[in-house]
Design a protein around this motif. Sequence first.
Motif, short mmCIF file in Angstrom:
data_model
loop_
_atom_site.label_atom_id
_atom_site.label_comp_id
_atom_site.label_asym_id
_atom_site.label_seq_id
_atom_site.Cartn_x
_atom_site.Cartn_y
_atom_site.Cartn_z
N LEU A 84 0.84 -0.99 0.12
CA LEU A 84 0.08 -0.02 -0.30
C LEU A 84 0.74 1.33 0.18
O LEU A 84 1.55 1.30 0.52
CB LEU A 84 -0.98 0.01 1.23
CG LEU A 84 -1.75 1.40 1.52
CD1 LEU A 84 -3.19 1.64 0.00
CD2 LEU A 84 -2.35 1.23 2.67
N HIS A 85 0.98 1.76 -1.10
CA HIS A 85 1.45 3.54 -1.27
C HIS A 85 0.52 4.86 -0.68
O HIS A 85 -0.20 4.59 -1.55
CB HIS A 85 2.20 4.29 -2.46
CG HIS A 85 3.39 2.09 -2.74
ND1 HIS A 85 2.51 1.03 -3.41
CD2 HIS A 85 4.21 2.18 -2.52
CE1 HIS A 85 3.93 0.45 -3.16
NE2 HIS A 85 4.59 0.96 -3.35
N LEU B 17 4.34 5.97 -10.21
CA LEU B 17 5.15 5.84 -11.11
C LEU B 17 6.83 6.00 -10.83
O LEU B 17 7.36 4.94 -11.25
CB LEU B 17 4.68 6.37 -12.93
CG LEU B 17 3.75 6.26 -12.75
CD1 LEU B 17 2.91 8.07 -13.88
CD2 LEU B 17 3.21 5.01 -13.27
N ALA B 18 7.22 5.86 -10.49
CA ALA B 18 8.52 7.07 -10.06
C ALA B 18 8.67 5.24 -8.64
O ALA B 18 9.99 5.19 -9.28
CB ALA B 18 9.37 7.80 -9.55
N LEU B 19 8.11 5.13 -8.19
CA LEU B 19 7.88 4.03 -7.14
C LEU B 19 8.15 2.54 -8.10
O LEU B 19 9.05 2.24 -7.86
CB LEU B 19 7.09 4.30 -5.62
CG LEU B 19 7.19 5.32 -5.17
CD1 LEU B 19 5.47 5.20 -4.02
CD2 LEU B 19 8.74 5.23 -4.12
N LEU B 20 6.94 3.03 -8.64
CA LEU B 20 6.93 1.60 -9.60
C LEU B 20 8.53 1.42 -10.15
O LEU B 20 8.64 0.21 -10.22
CB LEU B 20 5.79 1.51 -10.61
CG LEU B 20 4.60 1.76 -10.31
CD1 LEU B 20 3.10 1.84 -11.06
CD2 LEU B 20 4.87 0.35 -9.23
N LYS B 21 9.19 2.09 -11.18
CA LYS B 21 10.39 2.16 -12.19
C LYS B 21 11.20 1.71 -11.11
O LYS B 21 12.24 0.82 -11.68
CB LYS B 21 10.44 2.96 -12.84
CG LYS B 21 11.23 3.43 -13.77
CD LYS B 21 11.63 5.16 -13.88
CE LYS B 21 13.22 4.95 -14.93
NZ LYS B 21 12.76 6.03 -16.12
N THR C 200 -0.70 -2.62 -4.75
CA THR C 200 0.27 -2.90 -5.82
C THR C 200 0.72 -4.27 -5.17
O THR C 200 0.46 -4.65 -4.09
CB THR C 200 1.99 -1.91 -5.63
OG1 THR C 200 1.85 -0.73 -6.05
CG2 THR C 200 2.93 -2.75 -7.28
N ALA C 201 1.00 -5.25 -6.90
CA ALA C 201 0.62 -6.60 -6.29
C ALA C 201 2.40 -6.74 -7.14
O ALA C 201 1.93 -6.76 -8.27
CB ALA C 201 0.10 -7.68 -7.11
#
Length: 342
Positions: free
Chosen positions: A100-101, A127-131, A200-201
């Motif tokens: 959870l973000h 998106l920066a965290l995902l990248k 996020t999964a």
Amino acid sequence: MDQYHILTDNGNGLFANRLDTLYNEAKHYLDTELRNGRKLCYTKVLLSDIANQEDELRHSPLMTRLIGQAACTLIQQSPIGGAKVALLLKTSDEAEPFALHSLRLSDDEIANFGSYVQTVMLFDKYLALLKAEGLNLKDHCVRTWIYVRDIDTNYDGVVKARNDIFRQHGLTVDTHFIASTGIGGRAAGKNVCVAIDFLTARSVRPEDKLYLKALDHLNPTHEYGVAFERGVRIALPGKYEYFISGTASINHLGEVINVGNVTSQADRLLENIGALLADGGATMADVKYFIIYLRDLADAPAIEAYMAGHYPDVPHIVTHAKVCRPAWLVEMECIAERPRRQ
């Protein structure tokens, strides 16, 4: 399996006293859960006045010794009944598959930007965290909660920003969108009008996701210009988990029905939720909890009586949070779980 538990303050005394009471109740519950092999995964905190309560909460034993040890999100959505704070606690005896973000902006970041730009800024943060983890929006984000201050004014900017971001990242009518609740709510900061929680999964594959439609009850959301999925079923080891988006009294043509009658709207929206769950092989008996959003707090006694009569064994929170269409008096969301045959 996962467990969800709701705690609400007793409606008496100063905010600090209420936090102390909740600390004792939450500690007792989490200690019991730990003895049963389940530990805290995340907490959702609903506050009645975040501008005056957030700092005190963050420095309280409730946060520093208990719920702050796992993911935690805070939002202003006033619990009913004179409470100042309510908690939704998730515990599990399994490895937590979701992250959870809880992303927020500050007044220093946003200048005079409106809801469109603020939504873009929050998605850019995510998106920066995902990248950084080698992940992407299309495959790995399974659920969002978008909280909009003064939703009657600011929701259009959120919708346009999300539509633009999804197009840029390959989420279309022909692929899929993301399950979501877009609802009235407030974060701290006098100029902040949008806050978002992202789920996020990391290890869920595209084939593990089934998007729930219930087209005999609900129309596709893109028909009225918004981009979200009504619900999604995630296949996990040993179980299916269902995330049902904020759902209201709507028919298969996208029309609001039962205008002006909050209990009749509750009837229809719960019928819609049942149809979405059925799309994924589940029933209302699999629901773990409801969050109930009311446009008008005066409708709370009627909704509480309705839930007591229809779903007495399912935990729920009733909050003051306006829905994105003025004619919708009530909206609900839920999570459900069902064993999976391997």
